[in-house]
Design an enzyme around this catalytic site. Sequence first.
Site, PDB file in Angstrom:
ATOM      1  N   GLU A   1     119.241 -38.389   6.990  1.00  0.00           N
ATOM      2  CA  GLU A   1     120.226 -39.351   6.406  1.00  0.00           C
ATOM      3  C   GLU A   1     121.473 -39.160   7.720  1.00  0.00           C
ATOM      4  O   GLU A   1     122.104 -39.965   8.008  1.00  0.00           O
ATOM      5  CB  GLU A   1     120.763 -38.922   5.102  1.00  0.00           C
ATOM      6  CG  GLU A   1     119.819 -38.721   4.082  1.00  0.00           C
ATOM      7  CD  GLU A   1     119.243 -37.092   3.982  1.00  0.00           C
ATOM      8  OE1 GLU A   1     119.202 -36.719   2.894  1.00  0.00           O
ATOM      9  OE2 GLU A   1     118.846 -36.614   5.124  1.00  0.00           O
TER      10      GLU A   1
ATOM     11  N   CYS B   1     123.965 -33.033   3.080  1.00  0.00           N
ATOM     12  CA  CYS B   1     123.669 -34.500   3.331  1.00  0.00           C
ATOM     13  C   CYS B   1     124.241 -35.290   2.219  1.00  0.00           C
ATOM     14  O   CYS B   1     124.778 -36.563   2.518  1.00  0.00           O
ATOM     15  CB  CYS B   1     122.119 -34.846   3.311  1.00  0.00           C
ATOM     16  SG  CYS B   1     121.620 -34.306   5.119  1.00  0.00           S
TER      17      CYS B   1
ATOM     18  N   SER C   1      76.862 -25.865  18.764  1.00  0.00           N
ATOM     19  CA  SER C   1      77.594 -26.798  18.352  1.00  0.00           C
ATOM     20  C   SER C   1      78.433 -27.768  18.895  1.00  0.00           C
ATOM     21  O   SER C   1      79.147 -28.767  18.370  1.00  0.00           O
ATOM     22  CB  SER C   1      78.579 -26.151  17.221  1.00  0.00           C
ATOM     23  OG  SER C   1      79.459 -25.359  17.772  1.00  0.00           O
TER      24      SER C   1
ATOM     25  N   THR D   1      83.419 -17.610  13.800  1.00  0.00           N
ATOM     26  CA  THR D   1      83.565 -18.698  14.678  1.00  0.00           C
ATOM     27  C   THR D   1      84.278 -18.385  15.743  1.00  0.00           C
ATOM     28  O   THR D   1      84.088 -18.686  17.012  1.00  0.00           O
ATOM     29  CB  THR D   1      84.383 -19.921  13.951  1.00  0.00           C
ATOM     30  OG1 THR D   1      83.622 -20.531  12.891  1.00  0.00           O
ATOM     31  CG2 THR D   1      84.832 -21.169  15.007  1.00  0.00           C
TER      32      THR D   1
ATOM     33  N   ASP E   1      82.519 -18.697  19.511  1.00  0.00           N
ATOM     34  CA  ASP E   1      83.016 -19.890  20.320  1.00  0.00           C
ATOM     35  C   ASP E   1      84.288 -19.488  21.116  1.00  0.00           C
ATOM     36  O   ASP E   1      84.445 -20.143  22.015  1.00  0.00           O
ATOM     37  CB  ASP E   1      83.143 -20.896  19.434  1.00  0.00           C
ATOM     38  CG  ASP E   1      81.958 -21.506  18.617  1.00  0.00           C
ATOM     39  OD1 ASP E   1      80.677 -21.253  19.200  1.00  0.00           O
ATOM     40  OD2 ASP E   1      82.322 -22.094  17.756  1.00  0.00           O
TER      41      ASP E   1
ATOM     42  N   LEU F   1      91.911 -23.578  19.978  1.00  0.00           N
ATOM     43  CA  LEU F   1      92.688 -24.142  18.975  1.00  0.00           C
ATOM     44  C   LEU F   1      93.857 -24.552  19.354  1.00  0.00           C
ATOM     45  O   LEU F   1      94.935 -24.406  18.851  1.00  0.00           O
ATOM     46  CB  LEU F   1      92.830 -22.906  17.925  1.00  0.00           C
ATOM     47  CG  LEU F   1      91.578 -22.114  17.359  1.00  0.00           C
ATOM     48  CD1 LEU F   1      92.009 -20.893  16.725  1.00  0.00           C
ATOM     49  CD2 LEU F   1      90.703 -23.072  16.781  1.00  0.00           C
TER      50      LEU F   1
END
Length: 326
Positions: free
Chosen positions: A57, A91, A174, A202, A206, A210
Amino acid sequence: MAVHTPDDRTWMAAAARLAARARPLSRPNPAVGALLVRDGRVLASGWTQRGGRPHAEAQALGRLGSGAAGGATLYVTLEPCAHESARGPACADVVAQARPARVVIGQRDPDPRTSGQGIARLERAGIAVATLDDPASARSLAGYLTRQHLGRPFVTLKLALSLDGCIALADGTSQWITGEPARAHVHAQRARHDAILVGGATWRADRPRLDVRLPGLEQRSPDRLLLTRGVKPEGVSIINRPDQIGELGAVHYLYVEGGAQTAASFLREDLVDELHIYTAPIVIGAGMRAIAEIGLADLANAHGRWEKREARQLGSDAFSAYLRVR
Protein backbone atom coordinates in the site's frame (compact mmCIF):
# COMPACT_ATOMS: atom_id res chain seq x y z
CA MET A 1 -18.79 -2.37 5.97
CA ALA A 2 -19.26 -1.33 2.34
CA VAL A 3 -20.58 -3.69 -0.32
CA HIS A 4 -18.40 -4.72 -3.23
CA THR A 5 -19.07 -4.08 -6.92
CA PRO A 6 -18.92 -6.56 -9.83
CA ASP A 7 -15.53 -5.13 -10.91
CA ASP A 8 -13.93 -5.58 -7.50
CA ARG A 9 -12.95 -9.21 -7.98
CA THR A 10 -11.40 -8.44 -11.37
CA TRP A 11 -9.20 -5.73 -9.91
CA MET A 12 -8.40 -7.86 -6.88
CA ALA A 13 -7.24 -10.68 -9.14
CA ALA A 14 -4.88 -8.19 -10.79
CA ALA A 15 -3.56 -7.14 -7.37
CA ALA A 16 -3.00 -10.81 -6.51
CA ARG A 17 -0.94 -11.24 -9.69
CA LEU A 18 1.16 -8.25 -8.63
CA ALA A 19 1.74 -9.91 -5.27
CA ALA A 20 3.51 -12.78 -7.04
CA ARG A 21 6.36 -10.37 -7.82
CA ALA A 22 7.08 -10.08 -4.11
CA ARG A 23 7.47 -13.82 -3.54
CA PRO A 24 9.78 -14.85 -1.90
CA LEU A 25 11.78 -11.61 -1.64
CA SER A 26 9.35 -10.08 0.86
CA ARG A 27 10.19 -12.66 3.54
CA PRO A 28 9.64 -12.64 6.46
CA ASN A 29 6.65 -10.44 5.54
CA PRO A 30 3.79 -11.73 3.37
CA ALA A 31 3.79 -10.97 -0.35
CA VAL A 32 1.01 -8.41 -0.81
CA GLY A 33 -0.20 -6.59 -3.93
CA ALA A 34 -2.01 -3.26 -4.20
CA LEU A 35 -3.70 -1.29 -6.99
CA LEU A 36 -5.14 2.22 -6.90
CA VAL A 37 -7.93 2.58 -9.46
CA ARG A 38 -10.17 5.49 -10.49
CA ASP A 39 -12.76 5.50 -13.27
CA GLY A 40 -11.51 2.16 -14.57
CA ARG A 41 -7.89 3.33 -14.85
CA VAL A 42 -4.91 2.23 -12.75
CA LEU A 43 -3.31 5.23 -11.06
CA ALA A 44 -0.56 3.33 -9.25
CA SER A 45 0.47 -0.16 -8.21
CA GLY A 46 2.72 -1.69 -5.60
CA TRP A 47 3.86 -4.92 -4.01
CA THR A 48 5.82 -5.73 -0.86
CA GLN A 49 9.47 -4.98 -1.41
CA ARG A 50 12.61 -6.97 -0.60
CA GLY A 51 12.92 -7.69 3.10
CA GLY A 52 9.32 -6.68 3.74
CA ARG A 53 9.44 -2.88 3.35
CA PRO A 54 7.90 -0.78 2.03
CA HIS A 55 4.57 -2.56 2.13
CA ALA A 56 2.43 -2.77 -1.00
CA GLU A 57 0.00 0.00 0.00
CA ALA A 58 2.80 2.40 0.92
CA GLN A 59 4.60 1.74 -2.33
CA ALA A 60 1.50 2.29 -4.45
CA LEU A 61 0.45 5.48 -2.64
CA GLY A 62 4.02 6.75 -2.63
CA ARG A 63 3.94 6.92 -6.42
CA LEU A 64 1.27 9.64 -6.25
CA GLY A 65 1.34 13.21 -5.10
CA SER A 66 -0.47 14.46 -2.02
CA GLY A 67 -4.25 14.24 -2.42
CA ALA A 68 -4.03 12.29 -5.69
CA ALA A 69 -5.84 9.28 -4.22
CA GLY A 70 -9.08 11.19 -3.74
CA GLY A 71 -12.08 9.48 -5.32
CA ALA A 72 -10.06 6.33 -6.05
CA THR A 73 -10.43 2.75 -4.84
CA LEU A 74 -7.45 1.00 -3.28
CA TYR A 75 -7.38 -2.74 -3.86
CA VAL A 76 -5.07 -4.61 -1.48
CA THR A 77 -4.82 -8.37 -1.10
CA LEU A 78 -4.34 -8.27 2.70
CA GLU A 79 -5.84 -6.00 5.35
CA PRO A 80 -3.53 -2.98 5.89
CA CYS A 81 -1.42 -3.50 9.00
CA ALA A 82 -2.42 -1.63 12.15
CA HIS A 83 0.58 -2.28 14.38
CA GLU A 84 3.50 0.07 14.78
CA SER A 85 6.97 -0.98 13.64
CA ALA A 86 10.45 0.49 13.92
CA ARG A 87 10.73 -0.12 10.17
CA GLY A 88 7.82 2.09 9.16
CA PRO A 89 4.35 3.42 9.98
CA ALA A 90 1.23 1.27 10.08
CA CYS A 91 -0.24 0.98 6.59
CA ALA A 92 -3.74 1.65 7.91
CA ASP A 93 -2.54 5.11 8.94
CA VAL A 94 -0.78 5.68 5.60
CA VAL A 95 -3.96 4.78 3.72
CA ALA A 96 -6.15 6.87 6.04
CA GLN A 97 -3.96 9.93 5.42
CA ALA A 98 -4.14 9.41 1.63
CA ARG A 99 -7.97 9.29 1.87
CA PRO A 100 -9.06 7.13 -1.07
CA ALA A 101 -12.82 6.90 -1.43
CA ARG A 102 -12.86 3.13 -0.91
CA VAL A 103 -10.56 0.33 0.19
CA VAL A 104 -11.29 -3.20 -1.00
CA ILE A 105 -9.46 -5.91 0.95
CA GLY A 106 -8.92 -9.42 -0.36
CA GLN A 107 -8.26 -11.12 2.98
CA ARG A 108 -8.63 -10.06 6.60
CA ASP A 109 -5.25 -10.35 8.37
CA PRO A 110 -5.24 -13.22 10.90
CA ASP A 111 -2.33 -11.59 12.78
CA PRO A 112 -3.93 -10.51 16.10
CA ARG A 113 -1.94 -7.26 15.98
CA THR A 114 -3.99 -6.20 12.95
CA SER A 115 -7.00 -8.49 12.54
CA GLY A 116 -10.00 -6.19 12.09
CA GLN A 117 -8.14 -3.24 13.56
CA GLY A 118 -6.80 -2.06 10.20
CA ILE A 119 -10.35 -2.08 8.83
CA ALA A 120 -11.70 -0.24 11.90
CA ARG A 121 -9.03 2.43 11.60
CA LEU A 122 -9.92 3.10 7.97
CA GLU A 123 -13.63 3.26 8.73
CA ARG A 124 -13.01 5.72 11.57
CA ALA A 125 -11.26 7.90 9.01
CA GLY A 126 -14.46 7.94 6.94
CA ILE A 127 -13.23 5.55 4.24
CA ALA A 128 -15.62 2.90 2.92
CA VAL A 129 -14.16 -0.61 3.32
CA ALA A 130 -15.24 -3.85 1.62
CA THR A 131 -13.74 -7.26 2.42
CA LEU A 132 -14.04 -9.90 -0.29
CA ASP A 133 -12.66 -13.12 1.24
CA ASP A 134 -11.22 -13.45 -2.25
CA PRO A 135 -9.86 -16.82 -3.52
CA ALA A 136 -7.18 -15.18 -5.69
CA SER A 137 -5.89 -13.21 -2.73
CA ALA A 138 -5.96 -16.27 -0.50
CA ARG A 139 -3.98 -18.19 -3.11
CA SER A 140 -1.37 -15.42 -3.36
CA LEU A 141 -1.05 -15.40 0.44
CA ALA A 142 -1.05 -19.18 0.90
CA GLY A 143 2.29 -19.31 2.68
CA TYR A 144 1.46 -16.52 5.11
CA LEU A 145 -2.04 -17.82 5.84
CA THR A 146 -0.80 -21.37 6.36
CA ARG A 147 1.85 -20.09 8.75
CA GLN A 148 -0.73 -18.08 10.68
CA HIS A 149 -3.43 -20.78 10.82
CA LEU A 150 -1.40 -24.00 10.98
CA GLY A 151 1.90 -22.80 12.40
CA ARG A 152 3.97 -24.13 9.48
CA PRO A 153 4.92 -23.30 5.89
CA PHE A 154 2.81 -24.04 2.83
CA VAL A 155 4.33 -27.27 1.46
CA THR A 156 4.58 -28.20 -2.21
CA LEU A 157 5.70 -31.74 -3.07
CA LYS A 158 7.27 -32.12 -6.50
CA LEU A 159 7.41 -35.48 -8.29
CA ALA A 160 8.95 -36.22 -11.71
CA LEU A 161 7.53 -39.55 -12.93
CA SER A 162 7.45 -41.99 -15.78
CA LEU A 163 4.05 -43.04 -17.11
CA ASP A 164 4.18 -46.09 -14.85
CA GLY A 165 4.94 -44.06 -11.72
CA CYS A 166 8.70 -44.49 -11.38
CA ILE A 167 11.22 -41.83 -10.41
CA ALA A 168 14.36 -43.80 -11.34
CA LEU A 169 15.67 -47.05 -12.72
CA ALA A 170 16.04 -49.95 -10.31
CA ASP A 171 19.71 -48.99 -9.75
CA GLY A 172 18.72 -45.44 -8.76
CA THR A 173 19.59 -43.69 -12.04
CA SER A 174 17.22 -40.73 -12.36
CA GLN A 175 18.84 -38.20 -14.71
CA TRP A 176 16.84 -37.35 -16.61
CA ILE A 177 13.23 -38.45 -16.29
CA THR A 178 11.85 -35.23 -17.82
CA GLY A 179 13.08 -32.94 -20.55
CA GLU A 180 14.59 -29.46 -20.45
CA PRO A 181 11.31 -27.45 -20.48
CA ALA A 182 10.05 -29.34 -17.43
CA ARG A 183 13.37 -28.94 -15.63
CA ALA A 184 13.32 -25.20 -16.33
CA HIS A 185 9.80 -25.05 -14.90
CA VAL A 186 11.08 -26.74 -11.73
CA HIS A 187 13.82 -24.13 -11.39
CA ALA A 188 11.22 -21.39 -11.75
CA GLN A 189 9.27 -23.03 -8.92
CA ARG A 190 12.40 -23.18 -6.78
CA ALA A 191 12.82 -19.43 -7.27
CA ARG A 192 9.36 -18.87 -5.77
CA HIS A 193 10.07 -20.80 -2.55
CA ASP A 194 11.85 -19.84 0.64
CA ALA A 195 13.40 -23.26 1.17
CA ILE A 196 13.87 -26.56 -0.63
CA LEU A 197 14.10 -29.97 1.06
CA VAL A 198 15.27 -33.45 0.12
CA GLY A 199 15.78 -36.60 2.15
CA GLY A 200 19.07 -38.03 3.33
CA ALA A 201 19.07 -40.87 0.80
CA THR A 202 18.63 -38.45 -2.11
CA TRP A 203 21.40 -36.24 -0.74
CA ARG A 204 23.85 -39.12 -0.36
CA ALA A 205 23.03 -40.60 -3.77
CA ASP A 206 22.89 -37.44 -5.90
CA ARG A 207 24.48 -34.56 -3.93
CA PRO A 208 21.89 -32.23 -5.56
CA ARG A 209 22.75 -28.55 -5.82
CA LEU A 210 19.18 -27.49 -4.93
CA ASP A 211 19.69 -24.09 -6.50
CA VAL A 212 18.16 -21.98 -9.27
CA ARG A 213 19.98 -22.13 -12.57
CA LEU A 214 17.80 -19.91 -14.74
CA PRO A 215 19.57 -16.89 -16.25
CA GLY A 216 18.86 -13.81 -14.15
CA LEU A 217 17.32 -15.76 -11.28
CA GLU A 218 20.41 -17.36 -9.80
CA GLN A 219 20.17 -15.11 -6.73
CA ARG A 220 16.70 -16.50 -5.99
CA SER A 221 18.06 -19.88 -4.87
CA PRO A 222 16.14 -21.02 -1.76
CA ASP A 223 17.56 -22.12 1.57
CA ARG A 224 18.61 -25.77 1.47
CA LEU A 225 17.15 -28.27 3.94
CA LEU A 226 17.78 -31.94 4.57
CA LEU A 227 15.46 -34.42 6.28
CA THR A 228 17.88 -36.71 8.11
CA ARG A 229 19.01 -37.99 11.46
CA GLY A 230 22.58 -38.02 10.23
CA VAL A 231 25.39 -35.48 10.34
CA LYS A 232 24.61 -32.00 9.06
CA PRO A 233 26.44 -31.29 5.77
CA GLU A 234 28.11 -27.92 5.31
CA GLY A 235 25.82 -25.22 3.91
CA VAL A 236 22.64 -27.19 4.57
CA SER A 237 20.21 -27.04 7.49
CA ILE A 238 18.62 -30.23 8.77
CA ILE A 239 15.41 -31.36 10.39
CA ASN A 240 14.87 -34.82 11.87
CA ARG A 241 11.11 -35.12 11.34
CA PRO A 242 8.60 -33.56 8.92
CA ASP A 243 6.66 -31.92 11.74
CA GLN A 244 9.72 -29.82 12.58
CA ILE A 245 8.99 -27.59 9.59
CA GLY A 246 6.90 -25.52 11.99
CA GLU A 247 10.17 -24.39 13.57
CA LEU A 248 11.33 -22.80 10.30
CA GLY A 249 10.00 -19.40 11.32
CA ALA A 250 11.07 -17.36 8.30
CA VAL A 251 9.92 -19.97 5.79
CA HIS A 252 6.44 -19.45 4.32
CA TYR A 253 6.88 -21.67 1.25
CA LEU A 254 8.67 -25.04 1.36
CA TYR A 255 9.43 -27.07 -1.77
CA VAL A 256 9.95 -30.81 -1.18
CA GLU A 257 11.75 -32.60 -4.01
CA GLY A 258 12.44 -36.14 -2.86
CA GLY A 259 12.89 -38.99 -2.60
CA ALA A 260 10.25 -41.68 -2.16
CA GLN A 261 10.59 -42.04 1.62
CA THR A 262 10.62 -38.28 2.17
CA ALA A 263 7.57 -37.81 -0.04
CA ALA A 264 5.76 -40.55 1.88
CA SER A 265 6.67 -39.09 5.26
CA PHE A 266 5.17 -35.69 4.39
CA LEU A 267 2.05 -37.27 2.90
CA ARG A 268 1.66 -39.60 5.87
CA GLU A 269 1.69 -36.60 8.23
CA ASP A 270 -0.76 -34.72 5.95
CA LEU A 271 1.72 -31.88 5.55
CA VAL A 272 1.47 -31.52 1.75
CA ASP A 273 -0.69 -28.63 0.56
CA GLU A 274 0.05 -28.87 -3.16
CA LEU A 275 1.30 -31.60 -5.46
CA HIS A 276 3.37 -30.78 -8.56
CA ILE A 277 3.54 -33.80 -10.85
CA TYR A 278 5.70 -33.86 -13.97
CA THR A 279 4.97 -36.90 -16.13
CA ALA A 280 7.35 -37.96 -18.89
CA PRO A 281 6.13 -40.13 -21.79
CA ILE A 282 8.38 -43.05 -20.89
CA VAL A 283 7.84 -46.46 -19.30
CA ILE A 284 10.49 -47.79 -16.92
CA GLY A 285 9.07 -51.03 -15.59
CA ALA A 286 10.96 -52.43 -12.60
CA GLY A 287 12.12 -49.07 -11.33
CA MET A 288 12.01 -47.09 -8.09
CA ARG A 289 8.49 -46.06 -7.15
CA ALA A 290 7.71 -42.38 -6.62
CA ILE A 291 6.19 -42.70 -3.15
CA ALA A 292 6.73 -45.23 -0.40
CA GLU A 293 4.06 -46.52 1.99
CA ILE A 294 1.84 -43.74 3.37
CA GLY A 295 -0.36 -45.81 5.67
CA LEU A 296 -3.51 -45.87 3.53
CA ALA A 297 -5.74 -48.70 4.77
CA ASP A 298 -8.98 -47.92 2.91
CA LEU A 299 -9.15 -46.84 -0.73
CA ALA A 300 -12.20 -44.73 0.05
CA ASN A 301 -9.97 -42.47 2.16
CA ALA A 302 -7.86 -41.63 -0.89
CA HIS A 303 -10.74 -39.96 -2.74
CA GLY A 304 -11.75 -36.34 -2.40
CA ARG A 305 -8.41 -35.20 -1.00
CA TRP A 306 -6.93 -33.51 -4.08
CA GLU A 307 -8.33 -31.00 -6.54
CA LYS A 308 -6.66 -30.24 -9.87
CA ARG A 309 -5.61 -26.60 -10.06
CA GLU A 310 -3.52 -26.48 -13.23
CA ALA A 311 -2.47 -28.60 -16.19
CA ARG A 312 -0.12 -27.73 -19.01
CA GLN A 313 2.26 -29.26 -21.51
CA LEU A 314 5.99 -28.66 -21.09
CA GLY A 315 7.64 -29.92 -24.23
CA SER A 316 6.96 -33.65 -24.32
CA ASP A 317 6.14 -33.76 -20.60
CA ALA A 318 2.84 -33.07 -18.83
CA PHE A 319 2.58 -30.93 -15.69
CA SER A 320 -0.32 -31.07 -13.23
CA ALA A 321 -0.82 -29.23 -9.94
CA TYR A 322 -3.23 -30.46 -7.27
CA LEU A 323 -4.35 -28.64 -4.14
CA ARG A 324 -5.10 -30.48 -0.90
CA VAL A 325 -8.79 -30.17 -0.08
CA ARG A 326 -9.07 -29.18 3.58
